[in-house]
Design an enzyme around this catalytic site. Structure first.
Site, PDB file in Angstrom:
ATOM      1  N   HIS A 119      38.496  15.337 -22.913  1.00 23.42           N
ATOM      2  CA  HIS A 119      37.738  16.358 -23.871  1.00 23.42           C
ATOM      3  C   HIS A 119      37.873  15.821 -25.414  1.00 23.42           C
ATOM      4  CE1 HIS A 119      36.090  20.082 -25.304  1.00 23.42           C
ATOM      5  NE2 HIS A 119      36.700  19.834 -26.463  1.00 23.42           N
ATOM      6  N   GLU A 120      39.130  15.645 -25.697  1.00 19.52           N
ATOM      7  CA  GLU A 120      39.105  15.171 -27.220  1.00 19.52           C
ATOM      8  C   GLU A 120      38.906  13.594 -27.404  1.00 19.52           C
ATOM      9  OE1 GLU A 120      40.707  16.589 -29.779  1.00 19.52           O
ATOM     10  OE2 GLU A 120      40.102  18.154 -28.563  1.00 19.52           O
ATOM     11  N   HIS A 123      34.939  13.877 -28.041  1.00 20.58           N
ATOM     12  CA  HIS A 123      34.380  14.378 -29.282  1.00 20.58           C
ATOM     13  C   HIS A 123      34.261  12.947 -30.130  1.00 20.58           C
ATOM     14  CE1 HIS A 123      34.383  18.543 -29.146  1.00 20.58           C
ATOM     15  NE2 HIS A 123      35.690  18.716 -29.100  1.00 20.58           N
ATOM     16  N   GLU A 181      31.107  21.343 -28.077  1.00 19.71           N
ATOM     17  CA  GLU A 181      31.938  21.616 -26.899  1.00 19.71           C
ATOM     18  C   GLU A 181      31.530  21.104 -25.640  1.00 19.71           C
ATOM     19  OE1 GLU A 181      35.245  22.969 -27.019  1.00 19.71           O
ATOM     20  OE2 GLU A 181      34.926  21.423 -28.809  1.00 19.71           O
TER      21      GLU A 181
HETATM   22 ZN   LIG Z   1      36.406  20.442 -28.343  1.00 24.93          ZN
END
Ligand SMILES: [Zn+2]
Length: 260
Positions: A119-120, A123, A181
Protein backbone atom coordinates in the site's frame (compact mmCIF):
# COMPACT_ATOMS: atom_id res chain seq x y z
CA UNK A 1 -12.20 8.86 -29.81
CA UNK A 2 -9.74 11.06 -31.73
CA UNK A 3 -11.58 14.10 -30.48
CA UNK A 4 -11.20 12.85 -26.92
CA UNK A 5 -7.47 12.33 -27.39
CA UNK A 6 -7.12 15.81 -28.92
CA UNK A 7 -8.94 17.34 -25.94
CA UNK A 8 -6.76 15.39 -23.53
CA UNK A 9 -3.55 16.49 -25.25
CA UNK A 10 -4.76 20.08 -25.31
CA UNK A 11 -5.62 20.07 -21.58
CA UNK A 12 -2.38 18.40 -20.60
CA UNK A 13 -0.45 20.96 -22.57
CA UNK A 14 -2.26 23.88 -20.96
CA UNK A 15 -2.15 22.64 -17.38
CA UNK A 16 0.12 19.85 -16.21
CA UNK A 17 -1.53 16.51 -16.21
CA UNK A 18 -0.20 13.05 -15.73
CA UNK A 19 -1.76 9.61 -15.54
CA UNK A 20 -1.50 7.46 -12.45
CA UNK A 21 -0.75 3.69 -12.65
CA UNK A 22 -4.51 3.00 -12.41
CA UNK A 23 -5.25 5.33 -15.34
CA UNK A 24 -6.53 8.30 -13.32
CA UNK A 25 -5.74 11.83 -14.55
CA UNK A 26 -3.55 13.77 -12.16
CA UNK A 27 -2.66 17.42 -11.86
CA UNK A 28 1.09 17.30 -11.25
CA UNK A 29 3.67 19.91 -12.01
CA UNK A 30 6.34 19.75 -9.31
CA UNK A 31 9.59 18.29 -10.69
CA UNK A 32 9.92 14.68 -9.48
CA UNK A 33 13.63 15.29 -8.77
CA UNK A 34 12.68 17.86 -6.13
CA UNK A 35 10.02 15.66 -4.57
CA UNK A 36 12.53 12.80 -4.40
CA UNK A 37 15.05 15.14 -2.74
CA UNK A 38 12.40 16.00 -0.15
CA UNK A 39 11.83 12.31 0.50
CA UNK A 40 15.55 11.62 0.89
CA UNK A 41 15.97 14.60 3.23
CA UNK A 42 12.97 13.56 5.33
CA UNK A 43 14.28 10.00 5.59
CA UNK A 44 17.74 11.20 6.65
CA UNK A 45 16.12 13.35 9.35
CA UNK A 46 14.02 10.45 10.65
CA UNK A 47 17.09 8.21 10.79
CA UNK A 48 18.86 10.70 13.07
CA UNK A 49 15.75 11.54 15.14
CA UNK A 50 14.37 8.06 15.75
CA UNK A 51 16.05 4.98 17.22
CA UNK A 52 16.67 2.24 14.65
CA UNK A 53 15.79 -1.30 15.70
CA UNK A 54 18.72 -3.55 16.57
CA UNK A 55 16.62 -6.70 16.11
CA UNK A 56 18.15 -8.74 13.28
CA UNK A 57 15.04 -10.93 13.35
CA UNK A 58 12.74 -7.98 12.60
CA UNK A 59 15.13 -6.41 10.12
CA UNK A 60 15.46 -9.65 8.16
CA UNK A 61 11.69 -10.17 8.19
CA UNK A 62 11.04 -6.66 6.85
CA UNK A 63 13.90 -6.83 4.32
CA UNK A 64 12.61 -10.15 3.00
CA UNK A 65 9.11 -8.71 2.40
CA UNK A 66 10.34 -5.40 0.98
CA UNK A 67 12.77 -7.07 -1.43
CA UNK A 68 10.03 -9.34 -2.78
CA UNK A 69 7.63 -6.43 -3.30
CA UNK A 70 10.10 -3.92 -4.74
CA UNK A 71 11.45 -6.58 -7.10
CA UNK A 72 8.09 -6.13 -8.86
CA UNK A 73 8.52 -2.35 -9.16
CA UNK A 74 12.21 -2.20 -10.05
CA UNK A 75 14.56 0.48 -8.76
CA UNK A 76 16.67 0.58 -5.63
CA UNK A 77 14.76 0.82 -2.37
CA UNK A 78 15.99 1.27 1.18
CA UNK A 79 14.03 0.07 4.19
CA UNK A 80 14.69 0.84 7.86
CA UNK A 81 12.99 -0.65 10.95
CA UNK A 82 12.39 2.02 13.60
CA UNK A 83 12.07 1.17 17.29
CA UNK A 84 8.63 2.61 17.90
CA UNK A 85 5.56 0.98 19.45
CA UNK A 86 3.05 2.87 17.32
CA UNK A 87 1.44 1.01 14.44
CA UNK A 88 2.99 2.70 11.46
CA UNK A 89 4.85 2.29 8.20
CA UNK A 90 5.57 4.78 5.46
CA UNK A 91 7.23 5.06 2.06
CA UNK A 92 8.76 8.24 0.71
CA UNK A 93 9.51 9.53 -2.75
CA UNK A 94 13.09 8.60 -3.56
CA UNK A 95 12.26 4.96 -2.68
CA UNK A 96 12.67 5.00 1.10
CA UNK A 97 10.56 2.83 3.41
CA UNK A 98 10.20 2.93 7.19
CA UNK A 99 8.46 0.30 9.34
CA UNK A 100 7.80 0.64 13.07
CA UNK A 101 8.42 -2.31 15.40
CA UNK A 102 4.89 -1.88 16.81
CA UNK A 103 3.41 -2.81 13.44
CA UNK A 104 5.71 -5.83 13.08
CA UNK A 105 4.52 -7.04 16.48
CA UNK A 106 0.88 -6.57 15.50
CA UNK A 107 0.80 -8.49 12.23
CA UNK A 108 0.05 -12.22 12.27
CA UNK A 109 2.12 -13.08 9.22
CA UNK A 110 4.27 -11.90 6.29
CA UNK A 111 1.24 -11.38 4.06
CA UNK A 112 -0.30 -8.79 6.39
CA UNK A 113 2.90 -6.75 6.55
CA UNK A 114 3.24 -7.12 2.77
CA UNK A 115 -0.23 -5.55 2.48
CA UNK A 116 0.93 -2.43 4.35
CA UNK A 117 4.24 -2.17 2.50
CA UNK A 118 2.50 -2.73 -0.86
CA UNK A 119 0.00 0.00 0.00
CA UNK A 120 2.79 2.42 0.94
CA UNK A 121 4.79 1.66 -2.19
CA UNK A 122 1.54 2.26 -4.10
CA UNK A 123 1.41 5.85 -2.80
CA UNK A 124 4.96 6.41 -4.06
CA UNK A 125 4.42 4.79 -7.48
CA UNK A 126 1.28 6.89 -8.00
CA UNK A 127 3.22 10.06 -7.05
CA UNK A 128 0.66 11.08 -4.43
CA UNK A 129 3.07 13.41 -2.58
CA UNK A 130 3.75 15.28 -5.79
CA UNK A 131 0.04 15.53 -6.51
CA UNK A 132 -0.67 16.92 -3.02
CA UNK A 133 2.12 19.46 -3.27
CA UNK A 134 1.17 20.47 -6.81
CA UNK A 135 -2.29 21.37 -5.49
CA UNK A 136 -0.94 23.45 -2.63
CA UNK A 137 2.28 25.11 -3.75
CA UNK A 138 3.86 27.02 -6.59
CA UNK A 139 6.65 25.43 -8.56
CA UNK A 140 8.96 28.24 -7.39
CA UNK A 141 8.69 26.89 -3.83
CA UNK A 142 10.18 23.56 -4.82
CA UNK A 143 13.73 24.17 -3.63
CA UNK A 144 12.56 25.89 -0.42
CA UNK A 145 10.40 22.83 0.33
CA UNK A 146 13.45 20.56 0.35
CA UNK A 147 15.10 22.52 3.18
CA UNK A 148 11.72 23.09 4.87
CA UNK A 149 11.51 19.31 5.46
CA UNK A 150 14.16 19.81 8.15
CA UNK A 151 12.07 22.48 9.92
CA UNK A 152 8.72 20.72 10.45
CA UNK A 153 7.51 23.44 12.84
CA UNK A 154 7.58 26.14 10.14
CA UNK A 155 4.49 26.58 7.95
CA UNK A 156 6.27 25.36 4.81
CA UNK A 157 7.88 22.55 6.79
CA UNK A 158 4.48 21.39 8.01
CA UNK A 159 3.20 21.34 4.47
CA UNK A 160 6.30 19.46 3.31
CA UNK A 161 6.26 16.66 5.89
CA UNK A 162 2.48 16.27 5.82
CA UNK A 163 2.42 16.04 2.01
CA UNK A 164 5.04 13.33 2.21
CA UNK A 165 2.67 11.36 4.46
CA UNK A 166 4.92 11.50 7.55
CA UNK A 167 3.25 14.47 9.27
CA UNK A 168 1.92 12.26 12.07
CA UNK A 169 5.52 11.76 13.24
CA UNK A 170 5.58 15.50 13.96
CA UNK A 171 2.02 15.82 15.23
CA UNK A 172 0.70 17.24 11.96
CA UNK A 173 -2.09 15.31 10.29
CA UNK A 174 -2.90 15.54 6.61
CA UNK A 175 -4.89 12.41 5.75
CA UNK A 176 -4.61 10.97 2.28
CA UNK A 177 -7.81 11.47 0.33
CA UNK A 178 -10.17 8.61 -0.30
CA UNK A 179 -9.07 8.61 -3.96
CA UNK A 180 -5.42 8.22 -2.95
CA UNK A 181 -6.25 5.54 -0.39
CA UNK A 182 -8.26 3.48 -2.88
CA UNK A 183 -5.55 3.83 -5.50
CA UNK A 184 -2.77 2.79 -3.09
CA UNK A 185 -4.92 -0.21 -2.06
CA UNK A 186 -5.40 -1.36 -5.64
CA UNK A 187 -1.71 -0.96 -6.56
CA UNK A 188 -0.62 -2.56 -3.28
CA UNK A 189 -2.90 -5.55 -3.70
CA UNK A 190 -1.54 -6.30 -7.17
CA UNK A 191 2.07 -5.81 -6.08
CA UNK A 192 1.80 -8.12 -3.10
CA UNK A 193 0.07 -10.79 -5.19
CA UNK A 194 2.70 -10.59 -7.95
CA UNK A 195 5.38 -11.01 -5.27
CA UNK A 196 3.67 -14.17 -4.02
CA UNK A 197 1.93 -12.83 -0.89
CA UNK A 198 -1.68 -13.77 -0.22
CA UNK A 199 -3.83 -10.71 -1.10
CA UNK A 200 -6.73 -12.03 1.04
CA UNK A 201 -4.68 -11.19 4.14
CA UNK A 202 -5.10 -7.48 3.36
CA UNK A 203 -8.66 -7.73 4.69
CA UNK A 204 -7.46 -9.22 7.99
CA UNK A 205 -4.82 -6.52 8.23
CA UNK A 206 -7.29 -3.64 7.90
CA UNK A 207 -9.66 -5.31 10.36
CA UNK A 208 -6.81 -5.59 12.87
CA UNK A 209 -5.91 -1.94 12.30
CA UNK A 210 -9.48 -0.92 13.01
CA UNK A 211 -9.56 -2.99 16.20
CA UNK A 212 -6.21 -1.54 17.30
CA UNK A 213 -7.69 1.94 16.99
CA UNK A 214 -9.80 1.20 20.06
CA UNK A 215 -6.90 -0.31 22.02
CA UNK A 216 -3.75 0.84 23.80
CA UNK A 217 -1.30 1.15 20.93
CA UNK A 218 -1.74 4.32 18.89
CA UNK A 219 -2.69 3.41 15.32
CA UNK A 220 -0.69 6.32 13.91
CA UNK A 221 -1.06 4.83 10.46
CA UNK A 222 -4.82 5.43 10.47
CA UNK A 223 -4.44 9.15 11.13
CA UNK A 224 -2.81 9.68 7.74
CA UNK A 225 -4.35 6.64 6.03
CA UNK A 226 -7.97 6.90 7.13
CA UNK A 227 -9.80 3.60 7.08
CA UNK A 228 -13.00 4.28 5.25
CA UNK A 229 -15.99 2.02 5.60
CA UNK A 230 -15.74 1.28 1.91
CA UNK A 231 -12.12 0.11 2.06
CA UNK A 232 -12.80 -3.51 2.98
CA UNK A 233 -15.65 -3.70 0.48
CA UNK A 234 -13.42 -2.33 -2.31
CA UNK A 235 -10.56 -4.64 -1.37
CA UNK A 236 -12.90 -7.63 -1.42
CA UNK A 237 -14.01 -6.63 -4.91
CA UNK A 238 -10.40 -6.42 -6.12
CA UNK A 239 -9.16 -9.66 -4.58
CA UNK A 240 -10.56 -11.80 -7.45
CA UNK A 241 -8.43 -9.69 -9.86
CA UNK A 242 -5.33 -10.12 -7.71
CA UNK A 243 -5.66 -13.87 -7.09
CA UNK A 244 -4.45 -14.94 -10.58
CA UNK A 245 -1.21 -12.96 -9.98
CA UNK A 246 -0.78 -14.74 -6.65
CA UNK A 247 -1.46 -18.16 -8.18
CA UNK A 248 0.92 -17.46 -11.06
CA UNK A 249 3.66 -16.31 -8.64
CA UNK A 250 3.34 -19.59 -6.73
CA UNK A 251 3.26 -21.66 -9.93
CA UNK A 252 6.67 -20.26 -10.91
CA UNK A 253 8.09 -20.81 -7.42
CA UNK A 254 7.83 -17.20 -6.19
CA UNK A 255 7.00 -18.01 -2.61
CA UNK A 256 8.60 -15.51 -0.22
CA UNK A 257 9.90 -17.30 2.85
CA UNK A 258 9.85 -14.44 5.31
CA UNK A 259 9.45 -15.35 8.96
CA UNK A 260 9.10 -13.19 12.05
ZN1 LIG B 1 -2.52 5.18 2.43
Amino acid sequence: MLKKIAVAICCCYLTACATSPTGRSQFIYMPDAQINQMGLQAFDNLKTEKPISKSTQYTEFVNCITQAITYETGGDWEVVVFEDDSLNAFALPGNKIGVHTGLIQMVDNKDQLAAVIGHEVGHVLARHSNERLSQKTAVSQGVALISAVSAPTSALGQLAVSSLGIGAQYGIILPFSRTHESEADIIGLELMAKAGFDPRESINLWQKMDQAKQGQQPAEFLSTHPSHDTRIKELSEHIPHAMPFYQHAHSIGKIPRCTK
